[in-house]
Design a protein around this motif. Structure first.
Motif, PDB file in Angstrom:
ATOM      1  N   ALA A 271       0.839  -1.199   0.000  1.00 26.01           N
ATOM      2  CA  ALA A 271       0.000   0.000   0.000  1.00 26.01           C
ATOM      3  C   ALA A 271       0.875   1.251   0.000  1.00 26.01           C
ATOM      4  CB  ALA A 271      -0.919   0.005   1.211  1.00 26.01           C
ATOM      5  N   SER A 272       0.434   2.267  -0.691  1.00 28.16           N
ATOM      6  CA  SER A 272       1.182   3.525  -0.737  1.00 28.16           C
ATOM      7  C   SER A 272       1.250   4.146   0.645  1.00 28.16           C
ATOM      8  CB  SER A 272       0.501   4.500  -1.702  1.00 28.16           C
ATOM      9  OG  SER A 272       0.529   3.991  -3.018  1.00 28.16           O
ATOM     10  N   ALA A 273       2.427   4.647   0.986  1.00 23.78           N
ATOM     11  CA  ALA A 273       2.649   5.257   2.295  1.00 23.78           C
ATOM     12  C   ALA A 273       2.945   6.741   2.116  1.00 23.78           C
ATOM     13  CB  ALA A 273       3.800   4.573   3.014  1.00 23.78           C
ATOM     14  N   GLU A 274       2.539   7.527   3.116  1.00 23.13           N
ATOM     15  CA  GLU A 274       2.848   8.949   3.130  1.00 23.13           C
ATOM     16  C   GLU A 274       4.037   9.200   4.049  1.00 23.13           C
ATOM     17  OE1 GLU A 274       1.544  11.073   1.212  1.00 23.13           O
ATOM     18  OE2 GLU A 274      -0.139   9.915   0.440  1.00 23.13           O
TER      19      GLU A 274
ATOM     20  N   TYR B 152       6.184   2.841   0.239  1.00 29.53           N
ATOM     21  CA  TYR B 152       5.184   1.794   0.361  1.00 29.53           C
ATOM     22  C   TYR B 152       5.247   1.173   1.751  1.00 29.53           C
ATOM     23  CZ  TYR B 152       4.772   2.099  -4.696  1.00 29.53           C
ATOM     24  OH  TYR B 152       4.559   2.559  -5.968  1.00 29.53           O
ATOM     25  N   GLY B 153       4.149   0.537   2.121  1.00 31.83           N
ATOM     26  CA  GLY B 153       4.021  -0.086   3.434  1.00 31.83           C
ATOM     27  C   GLY B 153       3.161   0.765   4.332  1.00 31.83           C
ATOM     28  N   SER B 154       1.868   0.417   4.435  1.00 32.49           N
ATOM     29  CA  SER B 154       0.944   1.269   5.190  1.00 32.49           C
ATOM     30  C   SER B 154      -0.178   0.437   5.786  1.00 32.49           C
ATOM     31  CB  SER B 154       0.348   2.339   4.282  1.00 32.49           C
ATOM     32  OG  SER B 154      -0.614   3.133   4.975  1.00 32.49           O
ATOM     33  N   TRP B 155      -0.734   0.911   6.895  1.00 32.18           N
ATOM     34  CA  TRP B 155      -1.952   0.347   7.451  1.00 32.18           C
ATOM     35  C   TRP B 155      -3.136   0.717   6.566  1.00 32.18           C
ATOM     36  CZ3 TRP B 155      -2.087  -3.142  11.221  1.00 32.18           C
ATOM     37  CH2 TRP B 155      -0.981  -3.250  12.058  1.00 32.18           C
ATOM     38  N   ILE B 156      -4.108  -0.179   6.516  1.00 34.83           N
ATOM     39  CA  ILE B 156      -5.353   0.068   5.790  1.00 34.83           C
ATOM     40  C   ILE B 156      -6.505  -0.136   6.766  1.00 34.83           C
ATOM     41  CG2 ILE B 156      -6.841  -0.655   3.889  1.00 34.83           C
ATOM     42  CD1 ILE B 156      -4.377  -1.725   2.469  1.00 34.83           C
ATOM     43  N   VAL B 157      -7.405   0.838   6.830  1.00 41.22           N
ATOM     44  CA  VAL B 157      -8.640   0.699   7.600  1.00 41.22           C
ATOM     45  C   VAL B 157      -9.738   0.542   6.558  1.00 41.22           C
ATOM     46  CG1 VAL B 157     -10.104   1.666   9.418  1.00 41.22           C
ATOM     47  CG2 VAL B 157      -7.661   2.232   9.340  1.00 41.22           C
ATOM     48  N   GLY B 158      -9.951  -0.707   6.120  1.00 45.70           N
ATOM     49  CA  GLY B 158     -10.750  -0.901   4.918  1.00 45.70           C
ATOM     50  C   GLY B 158     -11.932  -1.819   5.084  1.00 45.70           C
TER      51      GLY B 158
ATOM     52  N   ARG C 258       3.363   2.968   7.945  1.00 47.26           N
ATOM     53  CA  ARG C 258       3.528   1.855   8.890  1.00 47.26           C
ATOM     54  C   ARG C 258       3.347   2.298  10.336  1.00 47.26           C
ATOM     55  NH1 ARG C 258       6.255  -3.188   8.640  1.00 47.26           N
ATOM     56  NH2 ARG C 258       6.844  -3.958  10.705  1.00 47.26           N
ATOM     57  N   ARG C 259       3.603   3.538  10.629  1.00 51.79           N
ATOM     58  CA  ARG C 259       3.618   4.014  12.015  1.00 51.79           C
ATOM     59  C   ARG C 259       2.359   4.756  12.437  1.00 51.79           C
ATOM     60  NH1 ARG C 259       8.443   7.777  12.801  1.00 51.79           N
ATOM     61  NH2 ARG C 259       7.668   7.663  14.947  1.00 51.79           N
ATOM     62  N   PHE C 260       1.544   5.189  11.466  1.00 49.83           N
ATOM     63  CA  PHE C 260       0.433   6.068  11.831  1.00 49.83           C
ATOM     64  C   PHE C 260      -0.847   5.767  11.052  1.00 49.83           C
ATOM     65  CE2 PHE C 260       4.313   8.655  12.404  1.00 49.83           C
ATOM     66  CZ  PHE C 260       4.179   8.997  13.755  1.00 49.83           C
ATOM     67  N   LEU C 261      -1.982   6.103  11.685  1.00 52.50           N
ATOM     68  CA  LEU C 261      -3.249   6.328  11.001  1.00 52.50           C
ATOM     69  C   LEU C 261      -3.481   7.832  10.973  1.00 52.50           C
ATOM     70  CD1 LEU C 261      -5.643   3.687  12.660  1.00 52.50           C
ATOM     71  CD2 LEU C 261      -4.108   3.384  10.705  1.00 52.50           C
ATOM     72  N   THR C 262      -4.447   8.274  10.174  1.00 54.53           N
ATOM     73  CA  THR C 262      -4.793   9.688  10.146  1.00 54.53           C
ATOM     74  C   THR C 262      -6.292   9.847  10.269  1.00 54.53           C
ATOM     75  OG1 THR C 262      -4.658  11.747   8.855  1.00 54.53           O
ATOM     76  CG2 THR C 262      -4.868   9.705   7.625  1.00 54.53           C
ATOM     77  N   ALA C 263      -6.720  10.886  10.994  1.00 64.54           N
ATOM     78  CA  ALA C 263      -8.142  11.147  11.221  1.00 64.54           C
ATOM     79  C   ALA C 263      -8.463  12.572  10.803  1.00 64.54           C
ATOM     80  CB  ALA C 263      -8.502  10.937  12.695  1.00 64.54           C
ATOM     81  N   ASP C 264      -9.693  12.752  10.306  1.00 64.82           N
ATOM     82  CA  ASP C 264     -10.100  14.077   9.850  1.00 64.82           C
ATOM     83  C   ASP C 264     -11.591  14.262  10.094  1.00 64.82           C
ATOM     84  OD1 ASP C 264      -9.970  16.586   8.770  1.00 64.82           O
ATOM     85  OD2 ASP C 264      -9.800  15.932   6.683  1.00 64.82           O
TER      86      ASP C 264
ATOM     87  N   GLU D 296      -2.433  17.163   8.417  1.00 63.60           N
ATOM     88  CA  GLU D 296      -3.140  15.970   8.888  1.00 63.60           C
ATOM     89  C   GLU D 296      -2.803  15.661  10.350  1.00 63.60           C
ATOM     90  OE1 GLU D 296      -2.367  13.870   4.617  1.00 63.60           O
ATOM     91  OE2 GLU D 296      -0.946  14.971   5.877  1.00 63.60           O
ATOM     92  N   LEU D 297      -3.796  15.143  11.059  1.00 62.23           N
ATOM     93  CA  LEU D 297      -3.601  14.694  12.433  1.00 62.23           C
ATOM     94  C   LEU D 297      -3.310  13.202  12.408  1.00 62.23           C
ATOM     95  CD1 LEU D 297      -5.598  15.603  15.565  1.00 62.23           C
ATOM     96  CD2 LEU D 297      -5.265  13.203  15.027  1.00 62.23           C
ATOM     97  N   LEU D 298      -2.206  12.787  13.055  1.00 63.88           N
ATOM     98  CA  LEU D 298      -1.765  11.393  13.019  1.00 63.88           C
ATOM     99  C   LEU D 298      -1.976  10.724  14.369  1.00 63.88           C
ATOM    100  CD1 LEU D 298       1.605  11.748  11.062  1.00 63.88           C
ATOM    101  CD2 LEU D 298      -0.701  11.350  10.154  1.00 63.88           C
ATOM    102  N   LEU D 299      -2.347   9.430  14.312  1.00 61.92           N
ATOM    103  CA  LEU D 299      -2.496   8.603  15.494  1.00 61.92           C
ATOM    104  C   LEU D 299      -1.441   7.504  15.437  1.00 61.92           C
ATOM    105  CD1 LEU D 299      -5.557   9.358  14.286  1.00 61.92           C
ATOM    106  CD2 LEU D 299      -6.214   8.332  16.450  1.00 61.92           C
ATOM    107  N   SER D 300      -0.602   7.441  16.456  1.00 63.18           N
ATOM    108  CA  SER D 300       0.523   6.507  16.456  1.00 63.18           C
ATOM    109  C   SER D 300       0.043   5.070  16.582  1.00 63.18           C
ATOM    110  CB  SER D 300       1.461   6.846  17.615  1.00 63.18           C
ATOM    111  OG  SER D 300       2.572   5.985  17.620  1.00 63.18           O
ATOM    112  N   MET D 301       0.584   4.190  15.722  1.00 61.44           N
ATOM    113  CA  MET D 301       0.247   2.765  15.716  1.00 61.44           C
ATOM    114  C   MET D 301       1.362   1.941  16.353  1.00 61.44           C
ATOM    115  SD  MET D 301      -2.696   1.891  14.386  1.00 61.44           S
ATOM    116  CE  MET D 301      -2.509   0.239  13.697  1.00 61.44           C
ATOM    117  N   PRO D 302       1.015   0.887  17.105  1.00 55.23           N
ATOM    118  CA  PRO D 302       2.041  -0.044  17.585  1.00 55.23           C
ATOM    119  C   PRO D 302       2.498  -0.950  16.456  1.00 55.23           C
ATOM    120  CG  PRO D 302      -0.131  -0.780  18.265  1.00 55.23           C
ATOM    121  CD  PRO D 302      -0.331   0.552  17.577  1.00 55.23           C
ATOM    122  N   SER D 303       3.329  -1.909  16.781  1.00 51.65           N
ATOM    123  CA  SER D 303       3.845  -2.825  15.772  1.00 51.65           C
ATOM    124  C   SER D 303       2.741  -3.728  15.237  1.00 51.65           C
ATOM    125  CB  SER D 303       4.967  -3.684  16.359  1.00 51.65           C
ATOM    126  OG  SER D 303       4.436  -4.566  17.333  1.00 51.65           O
TER     127      SER D 303
END
Length: 258
Positions: A92-95, A99-105, A168-174, A205-212
């Motif tokens: 997955a495209s990462a910001e 590449y390498g990203s979480w997906i909330v899908g 890989r490290r964050f989600l984002t909320a808006d 963007e506001l980021l939420l830190s993700m664990p491993s």
């Protein structure tokens, strides 16, 4: 005799064909049932809440200009508790790049594949406080009364909430909503995500830190929080004065493993 044999053969062929057809039709539903796969949901979003506070100041040097401060406070929440697939993908495209990203899908109903989650409905309130006073008018003039009809607390109008992967490290909320109500001073910004005033990433963007990845798979309940804070000042505010915006944002989301 030949005619009788031909008739018996035709009857037998018809019966065999009917039996095959019945067998085929009866097998089709079971085959469809065996092919149907449950969607690969992993979590439920049990809650998502957020807050936005802008403590602004204004100092106009013009006659009848406003001097003082005020506050815009927004509180909101997601009004549903949707199931999601919270998955890490190496492809997955990462910001901001790579590449390498979480997906909330949302997982496909046919097995494999994810699509990004939609905007979710929300609810909330906005409270606007204006403590400014007017400078005196020029001799012989009068100051028109300041517009404060929209001050106070009202409901947000059809707010929408976005929660998605960032890397890989964050989600984002808006929050997609208009952060103003009627006639009331509100500072220099009226948006939850504004790269000039709200802080966060280079785009605001506001980021939420993700664990491993391993920690996410083990935890039954996953609670994430993201905050930003930024102060922005200007010496060129209308009408002819100085101003500042002190913006703090906070979003908390809780996932429960299915």
């Amino acid at each position: 005799m030949v005619a009788v044999r031909r008739l018996l053969f035709a009857i037998a062929f018809s019966l065999v064909g009917s039996a095959c057809a019945v067998g085929f039709l009866s097998a089709t539903p079971s085959e469809a049932a065996s092919e149907a796969r449950p969607r690969a949901w992993t979590h439920r979003i049990t809650s998502l809440t957020g807050e936005y506070v802008n403590h602004w100041k204004l100092n106009s040097s013009e006659p009848c200009g406003l001097v003082g401060d005020g506050t815009v406070t927004v509180k909101f929440r997601m009004t549903i508790a949707p199931r999601v697939a919270l998955v890490y993908s190496r492809f997955a495209s990462a910001e901001p790049s790579g590449y390498g990203s979480w997906i909330v899908g949302i997982p496909s109903a046919h097995g494999g594949g994810l699509v990004g989650g939609p905007l979710r409905p929300g609810a909330g309130t906005i409270t606007m406080v204006d403590n400014t006073v007017q400078r005196p008018a020029e001799p012989g003039d009068e100051c028109p009364p300041p517009a404060k009809s929209g001050c106070g607390t009202t409901s947000l109008r059809r707010p929408l909430i976005r929660l998605s992967g960032y890397n890989r490290r964050f989600l984002t909320a808006d929050l997609l909503a208009t952060l103003r109500s009627g006639q009331c001073p509100f500072g220099q910004t009226d948006s939850f995500t504004d790269r000039h005033f709200t802080g966060g990433t280079r785009l605001g963007e506001l980021l939420l830190s993700m664990p491993s990845v391993g920690a996410v798979s083990r935890r039954r309940v996953l609670k994430l929080t993201g905050t930003t804070h930024k102060v922005t000042s200007s010496t060129d505010c209308q009408p002819d004065g100085t101003c500042s915006d002190d913006v703090t944002r906070r979003v908390t989301v809780t996932f429960k493993k299915l």
